[in-house]
Scaffold this active site. Sequence first.
Site, PDB file in Angstrom:
ATOM      1  N   ARG A 102      10.275  20.315 -27.449  1.00  0.00           N
ATOM      2  CA  ARG A 102      11.232  19.822 -26.420  1.00  0.00           C
ATOM      3  C   ARG A 102      12.014  21.104 -25.430  1.00  0.00           C
ATOM      4  O   ARG A 102      12.179  20.871 -24.179  1.00  0.00           O
ATOM      5  CB  ARG A 102      12.169  18.805 -26.804  1.00  0.00           C
ATOM      6  CG  ARG A 102      11.634  17.555 -27.281  1.00  0.00           C
ATOM      7  CD  ARG A 102      12.661  16.665 -27.999  1.00  0.00           C
ATOM      8  NE  ARG A 102      11.987  15.403 -28.382  1.00  0.00           N
ATOM      9  CZ  ARG A 102      12.386  14.543 -29.393  1.00  0.00           C
ATOM     10  NH1 ARG A 102      13.565  14.695 -29.993  1.00  0.00           N
ATOM     11  NH2 ARG A 102      11.906  13.508 -29.721  1.00  0.00           N
ATOM     12  N   CYS A 133      15.006   9.757 -28.293  1.00  0.00           N
ATOM     13  CA  CYS A 133      15.095   8.381 -28.169  1.00  0.00           C
ATOM     14  C   CYS A 133      16.569   8.039 -27.483  1.00  0.00           C
ATOM     15  O   CYS A 133      16.774   7.313 -26.410  1.00  0.00           O
ATOM     16  CB  CYS A 133      15.027   7.289 -29.201  1.00  0.00           C
ATOM     17  SG  CYS A 133      15.862   7.913 -30.867  1.00  0.00           S
ATOM     18  N   GLN A 160      22.844   3.864 -33.720  1.00  0.00           N
ATOM     19  CA  GLN A 160      21.606   4.106 -33.591  1.00  0.00           C
ATOM     20  C   GLN A 160      20.605   3.238 -34.993  1.00  0.00           C
ATOM     21  O   GLN A 160      21.402   3.225 -36.013  1.00  0.00           O
ATOM     22  CB  GLN A 160      20.879   5.421 -33.884  1.00  0.00           C
ATOM     23  CG  GLN A 160      21.344   6.260 -32.565  1.00  0.00           C
ATOM     24  CD  GLN A 160      20.897   7.568 -32.714  1.00  0.00           C
ATOM     25  OE1 GLN A 160      21.616   8.417 -32.341  1.00  0.00           O
ATOM     26  NE2 GLN A 160      19.765   7.953 -32.970  1.00  0.00           N
ATOM     27  N   SER A 163      15.214   2.029 -37.510  1.00  0.00           N
ATOM     28  CA  SER A 163      13.832   2.180 -37.283  1.00  0.00           C
ATOM     29  C   SER A 163      13.850   3.529 -36.506  1.00  0.00           C
ATOM     30  O   SER A 163      12.543   4.129 -36.599  1.00  0.00           O
ATOM     31  CB  SER A 163      13.520   1.136 -36.509  1.00  0.00           C
ATOM     32  OG  SER A 163      14.024   1.100 -34.951  1.00  0.00           O
ATOM     33  N   GLY A 164      14.763   4.063 -35.994  1.00  0.00           N
ATOM     34  CA  GLY A 164      14.590   5.375 -35.646  1.00  0.00           C
ATOM     35  C   GLY A 164      14.256   6.615 -36.776  1.00  0.00           C
ATOM     36  O   GLY A 164      13.645   7.595 -36.573  1.00  0.00           O
ATOM     37  N   LYS A 217      20.754  17.827 -29.992  1.00  0.00           N
ATOM     38  CA  LYS A 217      19.514  17.251 -29.009  1.00  0.00           C
ATOM     39  C   LYS A 217      19.810  16.737 -27.805  1.00  0.00           C
ATOM     40  O   LYS A 217      19.501  16.813 -26.749  1.00  0.00           O
ATOM     41  CB  LYS A 217      18.738  16.410 -29.775  1.00  0.00           C
ATOM     42  CG  LYS A 217      17.683  16.952 -31.023  1.00  0.00           C
ATOM     43  CD  LYS A 217      16.890  16.037 -31.608  1.00  0.00           C
ATOM     44  CE  LYS A 217      16.270  16.508 -32.992  1.00  0.00           C
ATOM     45  NZ  LYS A 217      15.692  15.353 -33.710  1.00  0.00           N
ATOM     46  N   ARG A 239      24.551   6.228 -37.458  1.00  0.00           N
ATOM     47  CA  ARG A 239      23.412   5.507 -37.991  1.00  0.00           C
ATOM     48  C   ARG A 239      24.116   3.787 -38.342  1.00  0.00           C
ATOM     49  O   ARG A 239      25.025   4.070 -39.220  1.00  0.00           O
ATOM     50  CB  ARG A 239      22.627   5.894 -39.139  1.00  0.00           C
ATOM     51  CG  ARG A 239      21.522   5.177 -39.418  1.00  0.00           C
ATOM     52  CD  ARG A 239      20.337   5.451 -38.611  1.00  0.00           C
ATOM     53  NE  ARG A 239      19.675   6.584 -38.444  1.00  0.00           N
ATOM     54  CZ  ARG A 239      18.940   6.853 -37.462  1.00  0.00           C
ATOM     55  NH1 ARG A 239      18.669   6.186 -36.559  1.00  0.00           N
ATOM     56  NH2 ARG A 239      18.472   8.334 -37.471  1.00  0.00           N
ATOM     57  N   HIS A 246      19.038   0.884 -29.829  1.00  0.00           N
ATOM     58  CA  HIS A 246      20.123   1.985 -30.001  1.00  0.00           C
ATOM     59  C   HIS A 246      21.051   1.549 -28.943  1.00  0.00           C
ATOM     60  O   HIS A 246      20.767   1.027 -27.912  1.00  0.00           O
ATOM     61  CB  HIS A 246      19.437   3.281 -29.756  1.00  0.00           C
ATOM     62  CG  HIS A 246      18.831   4.038 -30.865  1.00  0.00           C
ATOM     63  ND1 HIS A 246      18.484   3.578 -32.110  1.00  0.00           N
ATOM     64  CD2 HIS A 246      18.010   5.191 -31.026  1.00  0.00           C
ATOM     65  CE1 HIS A 246      17.724   4.165 -32.895  1.00  0.00           C
ATOM     66  NE2 HIS A 246      17.448   5.316 -32.075  1.00  0.00           N
TER      67      HIS A 246
END
Length: 340
Positions: A102, A133, A160, A163-164, A217, A239, A246
């Site tokens: 990235r 995401c 968030q 599932s992340g 990020k 989380r 999210h």
Amino acid sequence: MAQKKLNIAVAGATGAVGNQMIRSLEEMDFPIQSVVFLASKRSVGRQLKFKGDLIDVQELKKDSFKGIDIALFSAGGGTSETFAPWAFKDGCVVVDNSSAWRMDPEVPLVVPEVNPHAVDRYTQKGIIANPNCSTIQMVVALHPIHQKFGIKRIVVSTYQAVSGTGKKAIDELFDQTRAMINFLDYQNNVYPHRIAFNCLPHIDKFLDNGYTKEEMKMVNETRKIMEDDSITVTATTVRVPVFFGHSESVNIETQEPVSADEVKTLLKNAPGIKVMDDPDQNVYPLATDAAGQDLTLVGRIRQDESIPNGINMWIVADNIRKGAATNTVQIAQILAKEYL
């Protein structure tokens, strides 16, 4: 003239994001000549359905990309670092969903609603990176505002879904919830603390500056995607005990004066966005609204009364779809239509 049909590979096809990539290729009617599903050796022998056919999963190897035009990667950063250059040597373009590439200056980081023009730099390494995401959904909502009014500063707190982290985290939330409801013992295997009925202000590793990697990020990717290093960004990522979707609380300070009504009008006409904002009727985006669709949902748009030129908003998206698989396939669509 009919669009050229391409040979496609999905690496990491048996995972949650890989599975959604396959479904997104179907849903978007991607121009496919042939498709190959790749995964680790332990998945060989499994079959995955594509357009009514059962296709055998093959082992991901260095020579898996001969004759492949585009490979969609969702197999982890280490795997991508190893195999993406091999794919490029065989003339295949990789759209990678991991964090491996990235911030590489030679690799474009793309959200199609924001910077589709960046795709043309794929030729440098044969790789296009899919952003984090939580970054994707935020820049989809903020890009139209930045274009018209300029954004000076972003303060974001994320909420968030598990599932992340992956299937093991989904199972852990389910198992812990069931155990607590039934007054049974539970275990923490995925997260350092219980996630059921809890919120963890900790996503990814902590860095020396006190932020987590997930938070940084969002800082660095936002600037790269929006092509403006002058934007200041600070993030807190949390989380929460939600399976899919999210949510983000976002505060922005703009260069030019802007009203909440102007932002609502702007976003209602922006691509990839659905405004859900009617407080009198309790209408605002929920994770359950976002789950299963590709739009970025925005609501709670209001003036920040503590500063001039401030706006607050609430942004929600499906982290497996728009936050990962769908964005990857949308990038591949641009490649297929304009470059290959």
